[in-house]
Design a protein around this motif. Structure first.
Motif, PDB file in Angstrom:
ATOM      1  N   ALA A   1       0.837  -1.198   0.000  1.00  0.00           N
ATOM      2  CA  ALA A   1       0.000   0.000   0.000  1.00  0.00           C
ATOM      3  C   ALA A   1       0.874   1.251   0.000  1.00  0.00           C
ATOM      4  O   ALA A   1       0.607   2.219  -0.716  1.00  0.00           O
ATOM      5  CB  ALA A   1      -0.922  -0.002   1.215  1.00  0.00           C
ATOM      6  N   ALA A   2       1.950   1.233   0.818  1.00  0.00           N
ATOM      7  CA  ALA A   2       2.846   2.388   0.920  1.00  0.00           C
ATOM      8  C   ALA A   2       3.521   2.660  -0.419  1.00  0.00           C
ATOM      9  O   ALA A   2       3.674   3.808  -0.833  1.00  0.00           O
ATOM     10  CB  ALA A   2       3.894   2.147   2.001  1.00  0.00           C
ATOM     11  N   SER A   3       3.907   1.601  -1.106  1.00  0.00           N
ATOM     12  CA  SER A   3       4.566   1.746  -2.392  1.00  0.00           C
ATOM     13  C   SER A   3       3.623   2.369  -3.418  1.00  0.00           C
ATOM     14  O   SER A   3       4.014   3.254  -4.195  1.00  0.00           O
ATOM     15  CB  SER A   3       5.047   0.364  -2.849  1.00  0.00           C
ATOM     16  OG  SER A   3       5.561   0.432  -4.141  1.00  0.00           O
ATOM     17  N   ALA A   4       2.367   1.942  -3.409  1.00  0.00           N
ATOM     18  CA  ALA A   4       1.376   2.509  -4.321  1.00  0.00           C
ATOM     19  C   ALA A   4       1.121   3.976  -3.998  1.00  0.00           C
ATOM     20  O   ALA A   4       1.002   4.819  -4.900  1.00  0.00           O
ATOM     21  CB  ALA A   4       0.076   1.712  -4.240  1.00  0.00           C
ATOM     22  N   LEU A   5       1.059   4.301  -2.679  1.00  0.00           N
ATOM     23  CA  LEU A   5       0.830   5.692  -2.291  1.00  0.00           C
ATOM     24  C   LEU A   5       2.033   6.557  -2.688  1.00  0.00           C
ATOM     25  O   LEU A   5       1.875   7.671  -3.175  1.00  0.00           O
ATOM     26  CB  LEU A   5       0.579   5.796  -0.782  1.00  0.00           C
ATOM     27  CG  LEU A   5       0.348   7.231  -0.271  1.00  0.00           C
ATOM     28  CD1 LEU A   5      -0.867   7.870  -0.926  1.00  0.00           C
ATOM     29  CD2 LEU A   5       0.192   7.256   1.245  1.00  0.00           C
ATOM     30  N   PHE A   6       3.243   6.014  -2.506  1.00  0.00           N
ATOM     31  CA  PHE A   6       4.456   6.733  -2.898  1.00  0.00           C
ATOM     32  C   PHE A   6       4.361   7.155  -4.372  1.00  0.00           C
ATOM     33  O   PHE A   6       4.595   8.310  -4.713  1.00  0.00           O
ATOM     34  CB  PHE A   6       5.683   5.843  -2.681  1.00  0.00           C
ATOM     35  CG  PHE A   6       7.004   6.505  -2.983  1.00  0.00           C
ATOM     36  CD1 PHE A   6       7.789   7.036  -1.959  1.00  0.00           C
ATOM     37  CD2 PHE A   6       7.475   6.590  -4.282  1.00  0.00           C
ATOM     38  CE1 PHE A   6       9.000   7.649  -2.232  1.00  0.00           C
ATOM     39  CE2 PHE A   6       8.682   7.202  -4.571  1.00  0.00           C
ATOM     40  CZ  PHE A   6       9.450   7.732  -3.546  1.00  0.00           C
ATOM     41  N   ASP A   7       3.995   6.219  -5.226  1.00  0.00           N
ATOM     42  CA  ASP A   7       3.900   6.523  -6.659  1.00  0.00           C
ATOM     43  C   ASP A   7       2.848   7.588  -6.943  1.00  0.00           C
ATOM     44  O   ASP A   7       3.016   8.428  -7.815  1.00  0.00           O
ATOM     45  CB  ASP A   7       3.566   5.248  -7.454  1.00  0.00           C
ATOM     46  CG  ASP A   7       4.692   4.225  -7.379  1.00  0.00           C
ATOM     47  OD1 ASP A   7       5.833   4.619  -7.066  1.00  0.00           O
ATOM     48  OD2 ASP A   7       4.429   3.027  -7.616  1.00  0.00           O
ATOM     49  N   LYS A   8       1.758   7.527  -6.162  1.00  0.00           N
ATOM     50  CA  LYS A   8       0.692   8.510  -6.348  1.00  0.00           C
ATOM     51  C   LYS A   8       1.147   9.904  -5.914  1.00  0.00           C
ATOM     52  O   LYS A   8       0.809  10.911  -6.527  1.00  0.00           O
ATOM     53  CB  LYS A   8      -0.527   8.092  -5.507  1.00  0.00           C
ATOM     54  CG  LYS A   8      -1.795   7.930  -6.340  1.00  0.00           C
ATOM     55  CD  LYS A   8      -3.004   7.723  -5.463  1.00  0.00           C
ATOM     56  CE  LYS A   8      -3.302   6.253  -5.258  1.00  0.00           C
ATOM     57  NZ  LYS A   8      -4.411   6.032  -4.308  1.00  0.00           N
ATOM     58  N   LEU A   9       1.917   9.954  -4.806  1.00  0.00           N
ATOM     59  CA  LEU A   9       2.328  11.248  -4.250  1.00  0.00           C
ATOM     60  C   LEU A   9       3.461  11.882  -5.062  1.00  0.00           C
ATOM     61  O   LEU A   9       3.662  13.085  -5.017  1.00  0.00           O
ATOM     62  CB  LEU A   9       2.791  11.081  -2.792  1.00  0.00           C
ATOM     63  CG  LEU A   9       1.721  10.650  -1.784  1.00  0.00           C
ATOM     64  CD1 LEU A   9       2.340  10.440  -0.414  1.00  0.00           C
ATOM     65  CD2 LEU A   9       0.605  11.675  -1.708  1.00  0.00           C
ATOM     66  N   ASP A  10       4.194  11.066  -5.802  1.00  0.00           N
ATOM     67  CA  ASP A  10       5.348  11.559  -6.559  1.00  0.00           C
ATOM     68  C   ASP A  10       4.876  12.217  -7.858  1.00  0.00           C
ATOM     69  O   ASP A  10       5.023  11.687  -8.954  1.00  0.00           O
ATOM     70  CB  ASP A  10       6.298  10.387  -6.851  1.00  0.00           C
ATOM     71  CG  ASP A  10       7.553  10.855  -7.574  1.00  0.00           C
ATOM     72  OD1 ASP A  10       7.855  12.069  -7.528  1.00  0.00           O
ATOM     73  OD2 ASP A  10       8.221  10.002  -8.186  1.00  0.00           O
ATOM     74  N   LYS A  11       4.325  13.427  -7.689  1.00  0.00           N
ATOM     75  CA  LYS A  11       3.648  14.095  -8.811  1.00  0.00           C
ATOM     76  C   LYS A  11       4.614  14.376  -9.956  1.00  0.00           C
ATOM     77  O   LYS A  11       4.234  14.300 -11.119  1.00  0.00           O
ATOM     78  CB  LYS A  11       3.029  15.420  -8.337  1.00  0.00           C
ATOM     79  CG  LYS A  11       1.970  15.242  -7.255  1.00  0.00           C
ATOM     80  CD  LYS A  11       0.593  14.961  -7.835  1.00  0.00           C
ATOM     81  CE  LYS A  11      -0.461  14.930  -6.751  1.00  0.00           C
ATOM     82  NZ  LYS A  11      -1.143  13.633  -6.677  1.00  0.00           N
ATOM     83  N   ASP A  12       5.856  14.756  -9.645  1.00  0.00           N
ATOM     84  CA  ASP A  12       6.775  15.109 -10.732  1.00  0.00           C
ATOM     85  C   ASP A  12       7.546  13.890 -11.249  1.00  0.00           C
ATOM     86  O   ASP A  12       8.429  14.027 -12.089  1.00  0.00           O
ATOM     87  CB  ASP A  12       7.738  16.234 -10.293  1.00  0.00           C
ATOM     88  CG  ASP A  12       8.603  15.809  -9.108  1.00  0.00           C
ATOM     89  OD1 ASP A  12       8.530  14.640  -8.663  1.00  0.00           O
ATOM     90  OD2 ASP A  12       9.368  16.660  -8.623  1.00  0.00           O
ATOM     91  N   ARG A  13       7.199  12.716 -10.723  1.00  0.00           N
ATOM     92  CA  ARG A  13       7.755  11.452 -11.230  1.00  0.00           C
ATOM     93  C   ARG A  13       9.282  11.410 -11.246  1.00  0.00           C
ATOM     94  O   ARG A  13       9.879  10.838 -12.157  1.00  0.00           O
ATOM     95  CB  ARG A  13       7.241  11.188 -12.669  1.00  0.00           C
ATOM     96  CG  ARG A  13       5.741  11.041 -12.760  1.00  0.00           C
ATOM     97  CD  ARG A  13       5.338   9.588 -12.963  1.00  0.00           C
ATOM     98  NE  ARG A  13       3.960   9.372 -12.524  1.00  0.00           N
ATOM     99  CZ  ARG A  13       3.617   8.627 -11.473  1.00  0.00           C
ATOM    100  NH1 ARG A  13       4.523   8.003 -10.760  1.00  0.00           N
ATOM    101  NH2 ARG A  13       2.366   8.483 -11.126  1.00  0.00           N
TER     102      ARG A  13
END
Ligand SMILES: [Ca+2]
Ligand SMILES: [Ca+2]
Ligand SMILES: [Ca+2]
Length: 136
Positions: free
Chosen positions: A52-64
């Motif tokens: 779940a944390a990994s998925a949230l990390f990707d979501k929060l990383d707006k500038d990729r």
């Protein structure tokens, strides 16, 4: 006297409410435990938390750019926690650094050391602070 029109109106409202009620029930948001417990055993293990944390990390990383800065973390970590979790002090967290904090918080939220977070543990202060790193 009740007019024919108002009777029809009342019937229409009743039908509307009747047909919508199950839709509302279906749309009710699933609780965090449901979202974080895909194997449905009623507890969150570390693998489920990391996923779940990994998925949230990707979501929060707006500038990729593969890291989270203070703005992207938006209050999930205090300045002090960010500094502690960021050994190279560049003000950002890689996914590994983020998951290390998740693991720390997981341990803090699991005082009985049974390797899982149950619903009661999730409601504690430590549990809620873990939850902030897992779900939006
Ligand atoms: Ca589970
Ligand atoms: Ca970023
Ligand atoms: Ca536990």
């Amino acid at each position: 006297m009740i007019s024919r029109r108002s009777v029809l109106y009342t019937l229409a409202i009743g039908t509307l409410l009747g047909s919508n009620a199950p839709v509302f029930a279906r749309r009710r948001r699933a609780g965090p435990m449901t979202l974080l417990d895909p194997d449905g055993d009623g507890t969150i293990d570390l693998a489920e938390a990391r996923k779940a944390a990994s998925a949230l990390f990707d979501k929060l990383d707006k500038d990729r750019d593969g890291t989270l800065d203070r703005r992207e973390l938006s209050g999930r970590l205090s300045a002090k926690e960010l500094a502690a979790a960021d050994p190279d002090h560049d003000g950002t967290l890689t996914k590994d650094e983020y998951l290390a904090v998740v693991e720390q918080r997981f341990r803090a939220a699991n005082p009985d050391n049974d390797a899982t977070i149950d619903a009661t543990e999730l409601k504690t202060k430590a549990g809620r602070s873990l939850l902030r790193l897992l779900l939006q």
